[in-house]
Enzyme design. Structure first.
Site, PDB file in Angstrom:
ATOM      1  N   ARG A  23      89.043   0.263  39.187  1.00  0.00           N
ATOM      2  CA  ARG A  23      88.701   0.903  40.465  1.00  0.00           C
ATOM      3  C   ARG A  23      87.276   0.604  40.901  1.00  0.00           C
ATOM      4  O   ARG A  23      86.936   0.703  42.064  1.00  0.00           O
ATOM      5  CB  ARG A  23      88.866   2.426  40.358  1.00  0.00           C
ATOM      6  CG  ARG A  23      90.268   2.872  40.027  1.00  0.00           C
ATOM      7  CD  ARG A  23      90.280   4.329  39.659  1.00  0.00           C
ATOM      8  NE  ARG A  23      89.540   4.507  38.403  1.00  0.00           N
ATOM      9  CZ  ARG A  23      89.223   5.678  37.879  1.00  0.00           C
ATOM     10  NH1 ARG A  23      89.558   6.791  38.494  1.00  0.00           N
ATOM     11  NH2 ARG A  23      88.577   5.756  36.741  1.00  0.00           N
ATOM     12  N   GLN A  46      64.064  18.843  47.589  1.00  0.00           N
ATOM     13  CA  GLN A  46      64.164  18.075  48.830  1.00  0.00           C
ATOM     14  C   GLN A  46      64.613  16.657  48.486  1.00  0.00           C
ATOM     15  O   GLN A  46      64.130  16.070  47.518  1.00  0.00           O
ATOM     16  CB  GLN A  46      62.796  18.042  49.516  1.00  0.00           C
ATOM     17  CG  GLN A  46      62.804  17.476  50.907  1.00  0.00           C
ATOM     18  CD  GLN A  46      61.469  17.755  51.611  1.00  0.00           C
ATOM     19  OE1 GLN A  46      61.041  18.891  51.705  1.00  0.00           O
ATOM     20  NE2 GLN A  46      60.834  16.711  52.080  1.00  0.00           N
ATOM     21  N   ASN A  48      65.104  12.848  50.369  1.00  0.00           N
ATOM     22  CA  ASN A  48      64.783  12.071  51.559  1.00  0.00           C
ATOM     23  C   ASN A  48      65.391  10.689  51.452  1.00  0.00           C
ATOM     24  O   ASN A  48      65.613  10.174  50.347  1.00  0.00           O
ATOM     25  CB  ASN A  48      63.264  11.951  51.739  1.00  0.00           C
ATOM     26  CG  ASN A  48      62.624  13.298  51.996  1.00  0.00           C
ATOM     27  OD1 ASN A  48      63.198  14.159  52.645  1.00  0.00           O
ATOM     28  ND2 ASN A  48      61.430  13.490  51.470  1.00  0.00           N
ATOM     29  N   ARG A  59      55.078   0.746  52.615  1.00  0.00           N
ATOM     30  CA  ARG A  59      54.872   2.182  52.823  1.00  0.00           C
ATOM     31  C   ARG A  59      54.071   2.701  51.637  1.00  0.00           C
ATOM     32  O   ARG A  59      54.424   2.474  50.495  1.00  0.00           O
ATOM     33  CB  ARG A  59      56.206   2.930  52.902  1.00  0.00           C
ATOM     34  CG  ARG A  59      57.035   2.594  54.126  1.00  0.00           C
ATOM     35  CD  ARG A  59      58.288   3.459  54.143  1.00  0.00           C
ATOM     36  NE  ARG A  59      59.195   3.101  55.200  1.00  0.00           N
ATOM     37  CZ  ARG A  59      59.495   3.885  56.234  1.00  0.00           C
ATOM     38  NH1 ARG A  59      58.933   5.063  56.360  1.00  0.00           N
ATOM     39  NH2 ARG A  59      60.357   3.482  57.137  1.00  0.00           N
ATOM     40  N   HIS A  62      51.132   7.236  48.956  1.00  0.00           N
ATOM     41  CA  HIS A  62      51.157   8.651  49.348  1.00  0.00           C
ATOM     42  C   HIS A  62      51.191   9.605  48.158  1.00  0.00           C
ATOM     43  O   HIS A  62      51.729   9.274  47.105  1.00  0.00           O
ATOM     44  CB  HIS A  62      52.408   8.926  50.196  1.00  0.00           C
ATOM     45  CG  HIS A  62      52.554   8.020  51.368  1.00  0.00           C
ATOM     46  ND1 HIS A  62      53.756   7.499  51.748  1.00  0.00           N
ATOM     47  CD2 HIS A  62      51.642   7.524  52.239  1.00  0.00           C
ATOM     48  CE1 HIS A  62      53.594   6.738  52.811  1.00  0.00           C
ATOM     49  NE2 HIS A  62      52.314   6.728  53.126  1.00  0.00           N
ATOM     50  N   LYS A  72      58.494  13.037  41.773  1.00  0.00           N
ATOM     51  CA  LYS A  72      59.441  12.283  42.596  1.00  0.00           C
ATOM     52  C   LYS A  72      60.326  11.441  41.678  1.00  0.00           C
ATOM     53  O   LYS A  72      59.892  11.012  40.607  1.00  0.00           O
ATOM     54  CB  LYS A  72      58.725  11.305  43.536  1.00  0.00           C
ATOM     55  CG  LYS A  72      57.933  11.924  44.637  1.00  0.00           C
ATOM     56  CD  LYS A  72      57.319  10.818  45.496  1.00  0.00           C
ATOM     57  CE  LYS A  72      56.398  11.384  46.541  1.00  0.00           C
ATOM     58  NZ  LYS A  72      55.738  10.320  47.315  1.00  0.00           N
ATOM     59  N   HIS A 119      52.323   7.088  45.392  1.00  0.00           N
ATOM     60  CA  HIS A 119      53.527   6.265  45.370  1.00  0.00           C
ATOM     61  C   HIS A 119      53.621   5.437  46.640  1.00  0.00           C
ATOM     62  O   HIS A 119      53.270   5.897  47.725  1.00  0.00           O
ATOM     63  CB  HIS A 119      54.776   7.161  45.266  1.00  0.00           C
ATOM     64  CG  HIS A 119      56.047   6.408  45.456  1.00  0.00           C
ATOM     65  ND1 HIS A 119      56.783   6.476  46.620  1.00  0.00           N
ATOM     66  CD2 HIS A 119      56.702   5.543  44.645  1.00  0.00           C
ATOM     67  CE1 HIS A 119      57.845   5.705  46.510  1.00  0.00           C
ATOM     68  NE2 HIS A 119      57.823   5.123  45.320  1.00  0.00           N
ATOM     69  N   TYR A 132      64.833   9.474  47.810  1.00  0.00           N
ATOM     70  CA  TYR A 132      63.755  10.155  47.080  1.00  0.00           C
ATOM     71  C   TYR A 132      64.205  11.570  46.720  1.00  0.00           C
ATOM     72  O   TYR A 132      64.705  12.281  47.582  1.00  0.00           O
ATOM     73  CB  TYR A 132      62.533  10.379  47.969  1.00  0.00           C
ATOM     74  CG  TYR A 132      61.822   9.200  48.533  1.00  0.00           C
ATOM     75  CD1 TYR A 132      60.555   8.878  48.076  1.00  0.00           C
ATOM     76  CD2 TYR A 132      62.369   8.453  49.561  1.00  0.00           C
ATOM     77  CE1 TYR A 132      59.858   7.827  48.633  1.00  0.00           C
ATOM     78  CE2 TYR A 132      61.675   7.403  50.117  1.00  0.00           C
ATOM     79  CZ  TYR A 132      60.425   7.089  49.654  1.00  0.00           C
ATOM     80  OH  TYR A 132      59.738   6.057  50.202  1.00  0.00           O
ATOM     81  N   GLU A 143      49.182  16.416  52.476  1.00  0.00           N
ATOM     82  CA  GLU A 143      49.424  15.044  52.076  1.00  0.00           C
ATOM     83  C   GLU A 143      48.118  14.253  52.023  1.00  0.00           C
ATOM     84  O   GLU A 143      47.162  14.560  52.722  1.00  0.00           O
ATOM     85  CB  GLU A 143      50.436  14.365  53.005  1.00  0.00           C
ATOM     86  CG  GLU A 143      49.915  14.082  54.397  1.00  0.00           C
ATOM     87  CD  GLU A 143      50.189  15.182  55.410  1.00  0.00           C
ATOM     88  OE1 GLU A 143      50.234  16.363  55.015  1.00  0.00           O
ATOM     89  OE2 GLU A 143      50.312  14.862  56.592  1.00  0.00           O
ATOM     90  N   ASP A 168      49.043   4.234  57.179  1.00  0.00           N
ATOM     91  CA  ASP A 168      48.980   3.653  55.830  1.00  0.00           C
ATOM     92  C   ASP A 168      47.905   2.583  55.699  1.00  0.00           C
ATOM     93  O   ASP A 168      47.283   2.456  54.654  1.00  0.00           O
ATOM     94  CB  ASP A 168      50.337   3.084  55.423  1.00  0.00           C
ATOM     95  CG  ASP A 168      51.346   4.168  55.055  1.00  0.00           C
ATOM     96  OD1 ASP A 168      50.960   5.353  54.994  1.00  0.00           O
ATOM     97  OD2 ASP A 168      52.514   3.828  54.827  1.00  0.00           O
TER      98      ASP A 168
END
Length: 181
Positions: A23, A46, A48, A59, A62, A72, A119, A132, A143, A168
């Protein structure tokens, strides 16, 4: 799941263990018992999803400041990315070191990122997507970010940057006054 420590204290590359038959395949990517074995005892609060259309998109880097530092876990579900973490914990033996690895839909690896890390990632293919998991809610005003090309870190990004947000590309450089988070 197989947890392999990276060169940065408390972070792991996680390989899933696939079970295949006619399968397709099945794999677990979270188990509270297995995560507790590496000291993870927080709830994921959370989730994302990030979609990135062009190869070379960057990106990062952060983080969230105390008291909103977060763990994370990142997984690439389409395409591939070069995922990077930087240890910003001033008490850590790996303070100010970085680690990078390829995450892809093909290799199905995940990266577990402890509190106190910055990250970011660069897409290695068009149409890359990441999921995430976060142990802290996004909190506006808490942040932070560091410059992706800071010479003090000397992160070896694999491609030229094709797309990056104004935010960024203007994060501050680290200097002698940075004390960690």
């Amino acid at each position: 799941m197989i947890f392999t420590p990276t060169t940065l204290e408390g972070s792991y590359v996680i390989d899933i263990e696939q079970y295949s038959d006619s399968r397709g395949w099945f794999a677990r990517f979270f188990c509270k018992k297995e995560f507790s074995a590496i000291g993870h005892d927080k709830e994921w609060v959370q989730l994302n999803h990030s979609a990135n259309f062009r190869q070379g998109t960057l990106r990062g880097m952060h983080f969230q400041c105390p008291p909103f530092r977060e763990i994370k876990m990142v997984r690439c579900i389409a395409g591939s990315v070069f995922d990077v973490i930087v240890d910003l914990r001033k008490e850590s033996k790996t303070f100010m070191n970085w680690y990078g690895t390829e995450l892809s839909a093909t290799n199905r690896k995940m990266l577990y990122i402890p509190e106190g890390f910055a990250h970011g990632f660069q897409t290695l293919s068009d149409n890359s997507e990441l999921i995430y998991h976060h142990t802290e809610f996004y909190t506006a005003g808490s942040e932070g970010g560091i410059r992706y090309n800071d010479p003090r870190l000397n992160i070896q990004w694999p491609l030229s940057v094709s797309i990056i947000s104004d935010r960024d590309k203007t994060h501050p450089y680290l200097d002698q006054h940075f004390k960690g988070i």
